[in-house]
Design a protein around this motif. Structure first.
Motif, PDB file in Angstrom:
ATOM      1  N   VAL A   1       0.740  -1.349   0.097  1.00 49.19           N
ATOM      2  CA  VAL A   1       0.009  -0.015  -0.010  1.00 49.19           C
ATOM      3  C   VAL A   1       0.900   1.059  -0.133  1.00 49.19           C
ATOM      4  O   VAL A   1       2.077   1.168   0.406  1.00 49.19           O
ATOM      5  N   GLY A   2       0.326   2.310  -0.472  1.00 49.42           N
ATOM      6  CA  GLY A   2       0.922   3.697  -0.582  1.00 49.42           C
ATOM      7  C   GLY A   2       1.015   4.312   0.824  1.00 49.42           C
ATOM      8  O   GLY A   2       0.261   4.070   1.602  1.00 49.42           O
ATOM      9  N   ALA A   3       1.716   5.589   1.086  1.00 43.04           N
ATOM     10  CA  ALA A   3       1.551   6.266   1.975  1.00 43.04           C
ATOM     11  C   ALA A   3       0.205   6.672   2.384  1.00 43.04           C
ATOM     12  O   ALA A   3      -0.238   6.758   3.442  1.00 43.04           O
ATOM     13  N   THR A   4      -0.455   7.257   1.247  1.00 41.13           N
ATOM     14  CA  THR A   4      -2.154   7.768   1.434  1.00 41.13           C
ATOM     15  C   THR A   4      -2.840   6.701   2.377  1.00 41.13           C
ATOM     16  O   THR A   4      -3.612   7.018   3.014  1.00 41.13           O
ATOM     17  N   GLU A   5      -2.750   5.407   1.903  1.00 44.36           N
ATOM     18  CA  GLU A   5      -3.415   4.319   2.885  1.00 44.36           C
ATOM     19  C   GLU A   5      -3.149   4.137   4.175  1.00 44.36           C
ATOM     20  O   GLU A   5      -3.582   3.631   4.936  1.00 44.36           O
ATOM     21  N   ALA A   6      -1.885   4.970   4.383  1.00 40.40           N
ATOM     22  CA  ALA A   6      -1.656   4.528   6.097  1.00 40.40           C
ATOM     23  C   ALA A   6      -2.134   5.882   6.781  1.00 40.40           C
ATOM     24  O   ALA A   6      -1.995   5.952   7.966  1.00 40.40           O
ATOM     25  N   ARG A   7      -2.842   6.700   6.018  1.00 42.13           N
ATOM     26  CA  ARG A   7      -3.399   7.964   6.626  1.00 42.13           C
ATOM     27  C   ARG A   7      -4.390   7.518   7.743  1.00 42.13           C
ATOM     28  O   ARG A   7      -5.039   6.620   7.520  1.00 42.13           O
ATOM     29  N   LEU A   8      -4.241   8.268   8.776  1.00 40.27           N
ATOM     30  CA  LEU A   8      -4.996   8.044  10.022  1.00 40.27           C
ATOM     31  C   LEU A   8      -6.543   8.479   9.407  1.00 40.27           C
ATOM     32  O   LEU A   8      -7.553   7.654   9.914  1.00 40.27           O
ATOM     33  N   ARG A   9      -6.643   9.723   9.130  1.00 45.23           N
ATOM     34  CA  ARG A   9      -7.851  10.229   8.568  1.00 45.23           C
ATOM     35  C   ARG A   9      -7.753  10.821   7.129  1.00 45.23           C
ATOM     36  O   ARG A   9      -6.448  11.436   7.034  1.00 45.23           O
ATOM     37  N   SER A  10      -8.904  10.870   6.424  1.00 46.27           N
ATOM     38  CA  SER A  10      -8.628  11.739   5.193  1.00 46.27           C
ATOM     39  C   SER A  10      -8.736  13.132   5.241  1.00 46.27           C
ATOM     40  O   SER A  10      -9.122  13.597   6.400  1.00 46.27           O
ATOM     41  N   ASP A  11      -8.575  13.923   4.087  1.00 43.55           N
ATOM     42  CA  ASP A  11      -8.721  15.266   4.416  1.00 43.55           C
ATOM     43  C   ASP A  11     -10.009  15.704   4.546  1.00 43.55           C
ATOM     44  O   ASP A  11     -10.355  16.433   5.387  1.00 43.55           O
ATOM     45  N   GLU A  12     -11.226  14.965   3.952  1.00 43.73           N
ATOM     46  CA  GLU A  12     -12.615  15.418   4.061  1.00 43.73           C
ATOM     47  C   GLU A  12     -12.866  15.088   5.902  1.00 43.73           C
ATOM     48  O   GLU A  12     -13.296  15.702   6.429  1.00 43.73           O
ATOM     49  N   GLN A  13     -12.272  13.902   6.503  1.00 39.84           N
ATOM     50  CA  GLN A  13     -12.530  13.560   7.619  1.00 39.84           C
ATOM     51  C   GLN A  13     -12.048  14.473   8.632  1.00 39.84           C
ATOM     52  O   GLN A  13     -12.587  15.058   9.474  1.00 39.84           O
ATOM     53  N   LEU A  14     -10.750  15.077   8.230  1.00 37.19           N
ATOM     54  CA  LEU A  14     -10.111  16.132   9.077  1.00 37.19           C
ATOM     55  C   LEU A  14     -10.908  17.228   8.983  1.00 37.19           C
ATOM     56  O   LEU A  14     -11.076  18.013  10.169  1.00 37.19           O
ATOM     57  N   ALA A  15     -11.432  17.497   7.901  1.00 39.96           N
ATOM     58  CA  ALA A  15     -12.242  19.150   7.748  1.00 39.96           C
ATOM     59  C   ALA A  15     -13.467  18.881   8.463  1.00 39.96           C
ATOM     60  O   ALA A  15     -13.687  19.811   9.330  1.00 39.96           O
ATOM     61  N   GLU A  16     -13.986  17.674   8.637  1.00 38.74           N
ATOM     62  CA  GLU A  16     -15.171  17.482   9.410  1.00 38.74           C
ATOM     63  C   GLU A  16     -14.786  17.811  10.902  1.00 38.74           C
ATOM     64  O   GLU A  16     -15.855  18.188  11.455  1.00 38.74           O
ATOM     65  N   LEU A  17     -13.930  17.132  11.247  1.00 43.66           N
ATOM     66  CA  LEU A  17     -13.571  17.516  12.521  1.00 43.66           C
ATOM     67  C   LEU A  17     -13.320  18.862  13.175  1.00 43.66           C
ATOM     68  O   LEU A  17     -13.193  19.173  14.439  1.00 43.66           O
ATOM     69  N   ARG A  18     -13.158  19.710  12.217  1.00 44.54           N
ATOM     70  CA  ARG A  18     -13.003  21.088  12.646  1.00 44.54           C
ATOM     71  C   ARG A  18     -11.810  21.186  13.582  1.00 44.54           C
ATOM     72  O   ARG A  18     -11.988  21.915  14.677  1.00 44.54           O
ATOM     73  N   ILE A  19     -10.745  20.732  13.300  1.00 46.75           N
ATOM     74  CA  ILE A  19      -9.497  20.969  14.233  1.00 46.75           C
ATOM     75  C   ILE A  19      -8.499  21.860  13.454  1.00 46.75           C
ATOM     76  O   ILE A  19      -8.350  21.881  12.113  1.00 46.75           O
ATOM     77  N   ASP A  20      -7.905  22.749  14.302  1.00 47.45           N
ATOM     78  CA  ASP A  20      -6.952  23.614  13.776  1.00 47.45           C
ATOM     79  C   ASP A  20      -5.404  22.613  13.620  1.00 47.45           C
ATOM     80  O   ASP A  20      -5.115  22.345  14.671  1.00 47.45           O
ATOM     81  N   LEU A  21      -5.148  22.044  12.739  1.00 52.37           N
ATOM     82  CA  LEU A  21      -3.802  20.946  12.674  1.00 52.37           C
ATOM     83  C   LEU A  21      -2.933  21.766  12.264  1.00 52.37           C
ATOM     84  O   LEU A  21      -2.524  22.219  10.919  1.00 52.37           O
ATOM     85  N   ARG A  22      -1.857  21.702  12.895  1.00 55.19           N
ATOM     86  CA  ARG A  22      -0.445  22.253  12.739  1.00 55.19           C
ATOM     87  C   ARG A  22       0.483  21.223  12.356  1.00 55.19           C
ATOM     88  O   ARG A  22       1.248  21.002  13.513  1.00 55.19           O
ATOM     89  N   ALA A  23       0.650  20.625  11.410  1.00 55.22           N
ATOM     90  CA  ALA A  23       1.776  19.754  11.063  1.00 55.22           C
ATOM     91  C   ALA A  23       3.129  20.596  10.637  1.00 55.22           C
ATOM     92  O   ALA A  23       3.207  21.499  10.370  1.00 55.22           O
TER      93      ALA A  23
END
Ligand SMILES: Cc1cc2nc3c(=O)[nH]c(=O)nc-3n(C[C@H](O)[C@H](O)[C@H](O)COP(=O)(O)OP(=O)(O)OC[C@H]3O[C@@H](n4cnc5c(N)ncnc54)[C@H](O)[C@@H]3O)c2cc1C
Ligand code: SF4
Lengths: 403, 66
Positions: A63-85
């Motif tokens: 699998v590629g790196a994207t499949e190791a993502r904990l949450r997708s961009d959409e899911q993160l957006a839904e969470l309404r968190i200010d994510l500072r990577a």
């Protein structure tokens, strides 16, 4: 400021670490409260990902790196968190309630510490090029190293070292595992299961140097030399250091958050630290476990998730009736050569009963007894047996506050 | 009623879901997750436990149906 009055500005929660624990906490916070403002700060520049697949399907390329993502961009957006990577926290000031980063400081009402661990690399000075297997960036480097058939020396026969060995053999590379214990995984699972693990890996062509300490690592990134304590040297095109991890808590020294002798965050039974309104979850934390009757620090994924959720619930608990102690029966899984390995409880019993055909190396059931009582279970490729035995362990099923 | 979805091909049979929400999940003969109620319906009193099962499933094989 455990209770900001209604009508006042939203309560600000800052979570340090967007890993298994930190993200579970943020998700639970959002599920329980639409209003709280959530900032998640992480040093890693990659979007939040899952570590377990790194040494399995991501390393193998399945699998590629994207499949190791904990949450997708959409899911993160839904969470309404200010994510500072890509934002390492340099310091926290628990008096002014500020998190100090290279960018602007983050003020908080409640703080959650979920920094996890960092790999221990004793030979970093003589061999700064030595590889580790902890982050997505690490895997990218390793996969670049291994484009051509190579001989890989893995220092450390723990879970991550063995998973890597299995994957690399599968890709056709030569693998030598150097392990200080008498058998791979022996410190965790005891000699009987270690012997079985060794047999399983040898069958696939993995070589072992057991009971051998590494005294030096020299050479260069693509021609490494590992010197053993008996004077022999093991050469490798790539050298991977997988000797373990330690809590990533250097930056907390002097913050008022008490740390233990190994740098672990000392939390109480509810996962509160010694600083006001500062909580902790995940691999970096030790807490007094009622079922284990001692402090535990667990370096496994499901425990980190459970702790993250627990902290979210406790942090928002409005009154004493909702306060609850955290406890769990430590659980881990691993996957090697396609077989599922699972363990739960404690493997330090005074008796180990191993059944499973020693001729077929595809399944194993080990029961760990203490004073005749079942205190730990480890299985390979036997999920139903595992489930049955796990439910009989002291402490039973995992506890979460809300159930 | 809330509904649960199961992505069996990615399930590894870790049984975290059955431990967290035994009323809803079980392991089949192959050791992989099965729903006690194949329709996916989750009774209200099991929602909390299913939510925690979703959070601790190592394979992210289960989730609320959108
Ligand atoms: C390769 C690999 C394979 C694994 N496989 C398994 C497995 O099969 N089964 C299992 O049970 N467990 C496995 N684990 C362990 C599991 O991944 C961990 O237990 C889990 O990730 C711990 O979660 P955590 O949130 O405490 O820490 P992490 O997930 O490590 O997250 C901590 C985060 O905090 C960030 N951070 C640290 N310091 C700072 C700072 N100063 N400022 C900002 N951010 C910071 C880090 O960048 C990191 O993203 C594996 C681990 C690895 C590395
Ligand atoms: S917890 Fe996830 S991986 Fe484990 S049995 Fe349930 S669905 Fe499958």
């Amino acid at each position: 400021m455990a209770g900001v009055s209604p009508g006042a500005r939203a309560r600000r929660v800052c979570v340090i670490g967007a890993g298994a624990a930190g993200l579970a906490c943020a998700e639970r916070l959002r599920a329980l409260s639409a209003d709280v403002s959530i900032t998640v700060v992480d040093a890693d520049a990659d979007q939040p990902y899952n570590r377990p697949p790194l040494s399995k399907d991501v390393l193998s390329g399945r699998v590629g790196a994207t499949e190791a993502r904990l949450r997708s961009d959409e899911q993160l957006a839904e969470l309404r968190i200010d994510l500072r990577a890509g934002t390492p926290v340099e310091q926290v000031d628990t008096t002014t309630r500020t998190v100090v980063t290279k960018d602007e400081p983050v003020p908080y009402d409640d703080l959650v510490l979920a920094p996890g661990c960092t790999p221990v690399t004793p030979w970093h000075e003589s061999a700064p090029w030595i590889r580790t297997l902890h982050s997505l960036a690490d895997v990218r480097v390793l996969r670049d190293d291994l484009v051509l058939p190579s001989r890989v020396v893995i220092v450390g026969g723990g879970l991550i070292g063995l998973e890597a060995a299995a994957v690399l053999r599968g890709l056709g590379h030569g693998v030598v595992v150097v392990e200080a214990g008498e058998g791979p995984l022996q410190r965790i699972v005891g000699p009987q299961v270690a012997a079985w693990m060794e047999g399983r890996h040898r069958k696939e062509g993995v070589e072992f140097e057991l009971g051998r300490r590494v005294v030096a690592v020299s050479g260069s990134a693509h021609a490494g030399v590992v010197t053993l304590d008996d004077g022999r040297r093991v050469d490798g095109d790539v050298v991977v250091c997988a000797v373990g991890v330690r809590p990533a808590t250097q930056w907390l020294v002097g913050s008022g958050v008490e740390l233990g002798s190994r740098g672990e965050i000392l939390a109480d039974e509810r996962l509160r630290t010694t600083a006001p309104d500062v909580w902790a979850a995940g691999d970096a934390v030790s807490w007094p476990s009622a079922s284990a009757e001692r402090r535990l620090r667990v370096e496994h994924w499901t425990c980190a998730r459970e702790q993250g959720r627990h902290v979210a619930e406790q942090l928002l608990a409005a009154d004493a009736a909702q306060t609850a102690a955290f406890d769990t029966v430590p659980y881990f899984w691993s996957s090697q050569y396609g077989a599922l390995l699972q363990g739960a409880g404690s493997f330090h019993g005074d008796e180990v009963i191993v059944d499973g055909p020693s001729t077929s190396l595809d399944s194993l059931v080990a029961r760990y007894l203490t004073g005749g009582r079942l205190t730990g279970v480890l299985t390979v490729g036997s999920p139903r047996t595992f489930q049955e035995l796990r439910s009989r362990l002291p402490g039973g099923r995992p506890t979460t506050a809300a159930t | 009623m809330k509904k649960i979805d199961v992505n069996s091909p990615v399930c590894i049979g870790a049984g975290m879901c059955t431990a967290a929400a035994p009323a809803v999940f079980d392991l089949g003969a192959d050791g992989l997750v099965v729903l006690n109620d194949p329709s996916g319906d989750v009774p209200d009193d099991a929602v909390e436990s299913v939510d925690s099962a979703i959070a601790v499933c190592p394979a992210q094989a289960i989730g609320w149906r959108e």
